[in-house]
Design a protein around this motif. Structure first.
Motif, short mmCIF file in Angstrom:
data_model
loop_
_atom_site.label_atom_id
_atom_site.label_comp_id
_atom_site.label_asym_id
_atom_site.label_seq_id
_atom_site.Cartn_x
_atom_site.Cartn_y
_atom_site.Cartn_z
N PRO A 17 30.42 13.05 90.43
CA PRO A 17 31.08 11.82 90.88
C PRO A 17 32.28 11.49 90.01
O PRO A 17 32.18 11.46 88.78
N GLY A 18 33.42 11.28 90.64
CA GLY A 18 34.62 10.94 89.89
C GLY A 18 35.60 12.08 89.76
O GLY A 18 36.76 11.87 89.39
N VAL A 19 35.19 13.31 90.04
CA VAL A 19 36.08 14.47 89.92
C VAL A 19 36.33 15.04 91.31
O VAL A 19 35.39 15.27 92.07
N SER A 20 37.59 15.31 91.62
CA SER A 20 37.97 15.76 92.95
C SER A 20 38.15 17.27 93.01
O SER A 20 38.84 17.86 92.19
N ALA A 55 42.67 3.33 94.58
CA ALA A 55 41.67 4.26 94.03
C ALA A 55 40.81 3.57 92.98
O ALA A 55 39.60 3.80 92.90
N PHE A 56 41.44 2.73 92.15
CA PHE A 56 40.68 2.00 91.12
C PHE A 56 39.64 1.09 91.77
O PHE A 56 38.49 1.03 91.32
N GLY A 80 44.27 6.25 89.38
CA GLY A 80 43.33 5.16 89.63
C GLY A 80 41.88 5.61 89.58
O GLY A 80 41.00 4.87 89.12
N ALA A 81 41.62 6.85 90.04
CA ALA A 81 40.25 7.35 90.06
C ALA A 81 39.70 7.65 88.68
O ALA A 81 38.50 7.84 88.51
N LEU A 82 40.58 7.67 87.66
CA LEU A 82 40.11 7.86 86.29
C LEU A 82 39.16 6.76 85.86
O LEU A 82 38.38 6.93 84.91
N ARG A 83 39.21 5.65 86.55
CA ARG A 83 38.29 4.54 86.24
C ARG A 83 36.83 5.00 86.29
O ARG A 83 35.99 4.58 85.49
N ALA A 84 36.52 5.89 87.24
CA ALA A 84 35.14 6.39 87.39
C ALA A 84 34.73 7.28 86.23
O ALA A 84 33.53 7.56 86.06
N LEU A 85 35.69 7.74 85.42
CA LEU A 85 35.38 8.67 84.34
C LEU A 85 35.50 8.03 82.96
O LEU A 85 35.49 8.74 81.96
#
Length: 302
Positions: free
Chosen positions: A23-26, A146-147, A247-252
């Motif tokens: 989860p969090g990595v595309s 994305a965040f 923005g998706a870096l928030r999940a990591l």
């Protein structure tokens, strides 16, 4: 030469497959890193159009020539080994990655954060030149969206119906071709991450079959839209992809509670820093390898 390239493509597919579990990595991000993104998008478009033409033409007696021509245009010499690597990595990784995230979540997330941050150079380089105000603004909006998406709290759906599985797979699979957005995270937000991992580990063919149907439907719908955007708005689309990745870096963020809320740094920082640097170094090595391979392919023989 072809055998060596096929083995490299298997490894590339395995890298895409293994991160799709996290989860969090595309997987789309990794496809960019290893130089497969454009090939996969174009080939997926040919496959989708080929299947659609076959389904439309055969019942009307128009023959299969049009559909088969589209299917032949896909780069199967790349798709097959990449697919083998992806499937193998998902099956094996489902048993290894999930326990790693549960037992060592902080350094594991730090590792993938390092991986994603360095990989931002890929879409930025593909945009090329100086960014316009519109492109910067597009990236900013995409980053905010994305965040917010990655801020959704995780949930769990026990014993989901197969129709729910089809719908969730159709949505999650879009992340495979959209760098920055994690299909596993979308499944987590929809409550189907754990059931999907269980289905892979338990070889639940009914669940996996429904998931495959949803994935085909979602990919078939989304890939043509993405191909159109890349063809007509190349720079703007890549700028948006860059924003999504940021923005998706928030999940990591390494320190989170069980619901995904962000926490302050705590405990020993050394393992976190080391894991981050290892992830960053890995991407750097992959980018270097991709450049070497690309250079060797275009060099004239002799």
């Amino acid at each position: 030469m072809r055998t060596r390239q096929s083995l490299i493509d298997v490894v590339r597919g395995a890298l895409i497959g293994i991160v799709e579990i996290v989860p969090g990595v595309s997987g789309g991000t990794v496809a960019l890193i290893v130089g497969l993104y454009e090939t996969l998008i174009e080939s997926a478009g040919h496959v989708v159009r080929g299947v659609v033409k076959l389904l439309a033409d055969l019942p009307r007696g128009r023959g299969a020539a049009g559909g088969l021509q589209e299917l032949r245009s896909a780069r199967w010499s790349v798709l097959v080994p990449v697919g083998i690597g992806m499937v193998t990595a998902v099956v094996l990784g489902a048993r290894a990655i999930a326990p790693l995230l549960e037992e060592h979540p902080v350094p594991t997330r730090a590792f993938f954060a390092g991986l994603i941050i360095v990989s931002l150079v890929v879409p930025i380089r593909m945009v090329g030149g100086r960014w316009s105000v519109v492109e910067v603004g597009t990236a900013g909006v995409a980053a905010v969206v994305a965040f917010l998406l990655t801020s959704l709290p995780p949930s769990r759906v026990d014993d989901p119906s197969l129709w729910i599985v089809v719908g969730a797979a159709a949505v999650a699979i879009c992340a495979l071709v959209l760098p920055g957005l994690s299909g596993s995270f979308l499944l987590l937000a929809m409550g189907l991450y754990a059931p999907t991992l269980d289905a892979v580990n338990d070889r639940d063919l009914a669940y996996l079959g429904a998931f495959m149907v949803g994935a085909i439907l979602g990919l078939g719908s989304f890939v043509e839209v993405l191909r159109y955007l890349l063809r007509t708005h190349w720079r703007l689309t890549l700028a948006a992809m860059t924003g999504v990745m940021v923005g998706a870096l928030r999940a990591l963020w390494p320190w989170q509670d069980d619901d995904g809320a962000l926490l302050g740094a705590s405990g020993s920082l050394a393992p976190v820093v080391v894991a981050f640097l290892v992830g960053a170094a890995l991407v750097g090595a992959l980018l270097l390898l991709e450049r070497v391979l690309t250079t060797s392919e275009v060099e004239p023989a002799g």
